[in-house]
Scaffold this active site. Sequence first.
Site, short mmCIF file in Angstrom:
data_model
loop_
_atom_site.label_atom_id
_atom_site.label_comp_id
_atom_site.label_asym_id
_atom_site.label_seq_id
_atom_site.Cartn_x
_atom_site.Cartn_y
_atom_site.Cartn_z
N LYS A 52 0.81 -1.22 0.00
CA LYS A 52 0.00 0.00 0.00
C LYS A 52 0.84 1.27 0.00
O LYS A 52 0.39 2.33 -0.46
CB LYS A 52 -0.93 0.01 1.21
CG LYS A 52 -1.98 -1.07 1.22
CD LYS A 52 -3.08 -0.77 0.23
CE LYS A 52 -4.27 -1.69 0.38
NZ LYS A 52 -5.36 -1.36 -0.55
N SER A 293 1.70 -9.96 0.96
CA SER A 293 1.72 -8.64 1.58
C SER A 293 1.16 -8.77 2.99
O SER A 293 1.02 -9.85 3.54
CB SER A 293 0.90 -7.66 0.74
OG SER A 293 1.11 -6.34 1.18
#
Length: 308
Positions: A52, A293
């Site tokens: 992100k 992630s």
Amino acid sequence: MTRLDIRLGTADVLAAARRIEGHVLRTPLLALDAVPGVLLKAEHVQRGGSFKIRGAANALLAEPCGEVVTGSSGNHGIAVATLGRALGVPVTVVVAEGASRAKAAALRRLGATVLEAPGGVDERDRRAREHAALTGAGLVPSSDHELVVAGQGTVGLEILEDVPGVDVVFVPTGGGGLLAGVCLAARDLPVRVVGVEPADARRYALSLDRGTPVVVPPSRTIADGLRGQRPGAVTLPVIADRVDDLVGVTDDAIAHAAALLRRAGVHAEPSGAVALAGALQSGFTGTAAVVVSGGNTAEALTSTGLAA
């Protein structure tokens, strides 16, 4: 959902890569010995604990503003707060009811103002838009934003540069920003792109199947970062144009993949293990890059002092 709807191209991803250089890490590809042919794109070691930071950096650097607001389940908010603190920009993060307490604590320790909205992701994002309109703050959505999508696409760009012969890329899919970005990076290349959604939050698969955006009810999947309800206006056309497949995985499959990663020394949240669950389920052949992630487990945040 035709090519005419698409406002982004590979050039936007290349521009994002240049813009965010020095603000993000170029993460490695790690072999997963337990599954031959799998290379893990290690975004769990990225700044802010997830991919992100890429989209957040691209948006904040391309369009500087005096104050920023966003809606987030945690990781995007942490990314925006991390960049905001580095750039001296105040950040407000609106979280949905039931959001991770550890991530909310991390946001506050990063200097962000945290507001809780009752209801699901749709209500959270509506409150974030309202707050931006009332305060004049810049709004940086977690996925449905052209600069954010282009920034996330640098994940795919790095994979394709480091392993030019990769056969398939498996991408965790929530808001769709990462999948859309990887689709842009791979637009004209002979590589399969597969998005992986939690089984009860398949808004992109349903939307592509029906040929129109489909809003799904709030989900209770363990992959809390992928609980969004509606496909994005920016992301959906890009995904529809390029994605090769969208698969759904159960919570049991996600938990199994997360356990497999832990045994390999990779500590990722359930959301960060979703793509591996999809790869295991799909029975791929050749070489697969799997985006891992979500390194912001409660334990990881505590160890860094962000959730203390």
